[in-house]
Design a protein around this motif. Sequence first.
Motif, mmCIF file in Angstrom:
data_model
loop_
_atom_site.group_PDB
_atom_site.id
_atom_site.type_symbol
_atom_site.label_atom_id
_atom_site.label_comp_id
_atom_site.label_asym_id
_atom_site.label_seq_id
_atom_site.Cartn_x
_atom_site.Cartn_y
_atom_site.Cartn_z
ATOM 1 N N GLU A 608 0.847 -1.194 0.000
ATOM 2 C CA GLU A 608 0.000 0.000 0.000
ATOM 3 C C GLU A 608 0.886 1.249 0.000
ATOM 4 O O GLU A 608 1.499 1.599 1.015
ATOM 5 C CB GLU A 608 -0.922 -0.006 1.224
ATOM 6 N N THR A 609 0.951 1.926 -1.150
ATOM 7 C CA THR A 609 1.827 3.097 -1.288
ATOM 8 C C THR A 609 1.086 4.420 -1.130
ATOM 9 O O THR A 609 1.691 5.482 -1.252
ATOM 10 C CB THR A 609 2.508 3.090 -2.668
ATOM 11 N N HIS A 614 5.319 9.794 1.479
ATOM 12 C CA HIS A 614 6.666 9.520 0.989
ATOM 13 C C HIS A 614 6.698 8.288 0.085
ATOM 14 O O HIS A 614 7.671 8.080 -0.649
ATOM 15 C CB HIS A 614 7.619 9.326 2.165
ATOM 16 N N HIS A 615 5.662 7.461 0.136
ATOM 17 C CA HIS A 615 5.642 6.240 -0.660
ATOM 18 C C HIS A 615 4.901 6.414 -1.983
ATOM 19 O O HIS A 615 4.935 5.506 -2.823
ATOM 20 C CB HIS A 615 4.972 5.105 0.126
ATOM 21 N N ARG A 616 4.262 7.530 -2.198
ATOM 22 C CA ARG A 616 3.349 7.670 -3.327
ATOM 23 C C ARG A 616 4.032 7.701 -4.682
ATOM 24 O O ARG A 616 3.396 7.441 -5.696
ATOM 25 C CB ARG A 616 2.471 8.913 -3.142
ATOM 26 N N LYS A 617 5.305 7.998 -4.710
ATOM 27 C CA LYS A 617 6.017 8.026 -5.985
ATOM 28 C C LYS A 617 6.698 6.698 -6.293
ATOM 29 O O LYS A 617 7.338 6.555 -7.337
ATOM 30 C CB LYS A 617 7.019 9.171 -5.995
ATOM 31 N N ARG A 626 11.884 -2.520 -1.581
ATOM 32 C CA ARG A 626 12.270 -1.742 -0.399
ATOM 33 C C ARG A 626 11.724 -2.373 0.881
ATOM 34 O O ARG A 626 12.352 -2.343 1.933
ATOM 35 C CB ARG A 626 11.797 -0.299 -0.529
ATOM 36 N N TYR A 627 10.549 -2.972 0.793
ATOM 37 C CA TYR A 627 9.973 -3.642 1.962
ATOM 38 C C TYR A 627 10.765 -4.909 2.300
ATOM 39 O O TYR A 627 11.125 -5.146 3.462
ATOM 40 C CB TYR A 627 8.513 -3.992 1.686
ATOM 41 N N LYS A 631 14.279 -1.616 3.925
ATOM 42 C CA LYS A 631 14.429 -0.163 3.817
ATOM 43 C C LYS A 631 13.137 0.575 4.139
ATOM 44 O O LYS A 631 13.168 1.745 4.519
ATOM 45 C CB LYS A 631 14.904 0.200 2.401
ATOM 46 N N GLU A 632 12.002 -0.086 3.951
ATOM 47 C CA GLU A 632 10.697 0.527 4.256
ATOM 48 C C GLU A 632 9.872 -0.492 5.052
ATOM 49 O O GLU A 632 8.876 -1.030 4.561
ATOM 50 C CB GLU A 632 9.963 0.926 2.977
#
Length: 778
Positions: A608-609, A614-617, A626-627, A631-632
């Motif tokens: 879910e971005t 900060h995740h929308r791009k 990244r998950y 990193k996220e």
Amino acid sequence: MCHIRGSSWVTFLMVYTGWLCIFTHAQMKIPPETVQKWAITISEQINVIASKYSGAALLQKKLKDVEPIIRIEDVDGARLVLEFADEIERMLGSKMKSVKRLADTAEDADLYHEFNASLKFDYFNSLLVNTMDEEGNFIELGGEFPLEENEHFNKLSVNTLMSDIQVPTNVYNKDTDILNGVYMSEALNDIFISNFQKDPTLTWQYFGSSTGFFRLYPGIKWTPDSNGVVAFDCRNRNWYIQAATSPKDIVIVVDISGSMKGLKMTIAKHTINTILDTLGENDFVNVIAYTDYVRYVEPCFKGTLVQADLDNREHFKLLVDELHVKGEAKVKKAMKESFRILADARANGQGSLCNQAIMLITDGAMEDFQSVFEEFNWPDRKENVMEYLHVLSRPMVINHDHDIIWTEAYMDSVLFKSKAHSLLLMTSVAMPVFSKKKETLSHGILLGVVGTDVPLLEVMKLAPRYKLGAHGYAFLITNNGYILAHPDLRPLYSDGKKLKPKPNYNSVDLSEAEWEDTEDSLRTAMVKGETGTMALDVRAAVDKGKRPLFLKNDYFYTTINETPFSFGMVLTRGHGQYMFFGNVSVEEGLHDLQQPDLSIADEWTYCETDIDPHHRKLTQLQAVVRYLTGKEPDLECDEILLQQVLFDAVVTAPLEAYWTALTLSGPGVDEGMESAFLGTRSGLMRVIRYAGSEKRVGMKFLTRVDKENLFTVDHFPIWYRLAAENKPGQFLFYVPHDDINKGRNTFVAVTSVTVTEGKRTAIAGGKISVCHCLNSEI
């Protein structure tokens, strides 16, 4: 080690642009045996090409090797439909809570606000913001209003720190009522922001005032029409009308006597159309014209009320436009007929069973009809069309009934001019706002309506495609049987290079999409809000209807509590009934997931971005990587889908080396061979381009615009669905007919690969080839 759950379907494509065509002279007589021999030769050759460049045999062997660690399970549709419905209910419930907070705040703000007839107050007018005069100073009501492009709002420039005000051109933007209302509703700014922080998936929030102004969050710069006019009036919007009034029965009575000729008749017709536009699917209506006798504009509707859906409203408009004036007005007969219609409807349990009203449109009553009113009723009479909404809202206001309403599906091409927003199918949830002041409570004062929009695409993402299989799908309907979301609902048409909404796109009945339900059993059960299941033999059409698939579908359905909606889903018998499990390490899966030939379905929600700005791009693939790399770690991801895609990345990895080896082999790639690719149930794709872009015939094939051949929220690709129904190991050949690839002189070859556990076999993949004919002779 990751535990993998999912039936991994794989499909392969080869694009080939060199082939063999046969030319003969018309007068030559060719024996059938010769033609058959040619056909066999061609068949053998294209099968060799398809087998060689797809690599299907290699993948089948790889899957055979991992079968000992794979477990196949049945998909429990009855359980799955309830899980999906619960997720949707939670999502929509969150929107309703946000709207409730807005309504409470607006009512409290009005309670403590004292009307000030001399109030001086500057506000941000959305039409005027950031506008300067010739001297470089901001004009009145047009102060500096920072705007920034926002991914969440389809890249529109917005201000997420405050709302602004839109006022229609025909409403004075500094009217005392407007200024007091705007000042009072400033209290909503904090709630808008708070709601958005609590639920980052919220889109537009708003307050439509009964005085005509519209407060919108986040704030935007409003764009007038080509004539510089702002025609948008929130009070005419369906969400406002439905929330402001209970369901209603309306009889429109129009005078067409000789005194109404010219401009009067033009105004009367416009008034009728305006009234019709204020009605919705929960309302009932009829239109009567009168001179010295009563005439129904639609004789088929004589003596009754019909549902005010879009089809009937548009039908009435066409008939009203054909009305002509003549004769002398005798209103008494028309009024008696109108009262009789309403009385019969109530007595027979028909119509809305709620508010009733007669709308009389005339240049002046020519006779005394007080006796008619005394016999039947003494209704309110207002001259302004919009005022009738306030009259019909009084019972709600006095009883303080805060009914939450949901609209039918619609596209807001009036409010939003950008293509991304104007063609976005959505529903709105809205709630009335009443005055709680003691001195006005008995008068029933409606202050306005608050609401928020819910994109239906986001709702349907809560029923992930990968859990439904190649032919499975989910859909949503209203309690009137109209479709909110369905893969066969195609609300747009091409007008030259532009896409436009089709007429009546939001009043498509479920029976029109699920036409095999000849007894309307599915529709009836869902309209009643029942939970259940049924099976249907269906003929599904793919590739622009050129290729039918004959399927046995199981339908599962249930209601969405606290809404007028019902949710349904379909699983196809056979492969659609299974999911399989496997094992692979995160490290191994990550390595293969980041290869250049691999992509995943960007319309699917792996992670879910849209919650954290900060995740929308991030693309979905970037978010997954990244998950998984840590990193996220705060990203919310679908663990089952991630496990599937990791497994698929590892199992299909040998194909990259195989395809690459073909390109580097001594003889090289056969002339005309363009591409090979595969796809899996997890939305994973691997693609190799054998031919450079300057030589490819299928230039747009598998690009972002080629939606029919990509994994989307609505469907699996055409080639994937055909592979699923083809016998594993055998190639099916076809010529594409979709809008992007038709007429390219290409053909597609598709096959599938499987995994087996005991007596159950699940499709694990398929392969496709596409070829183009060159002029050659035998």
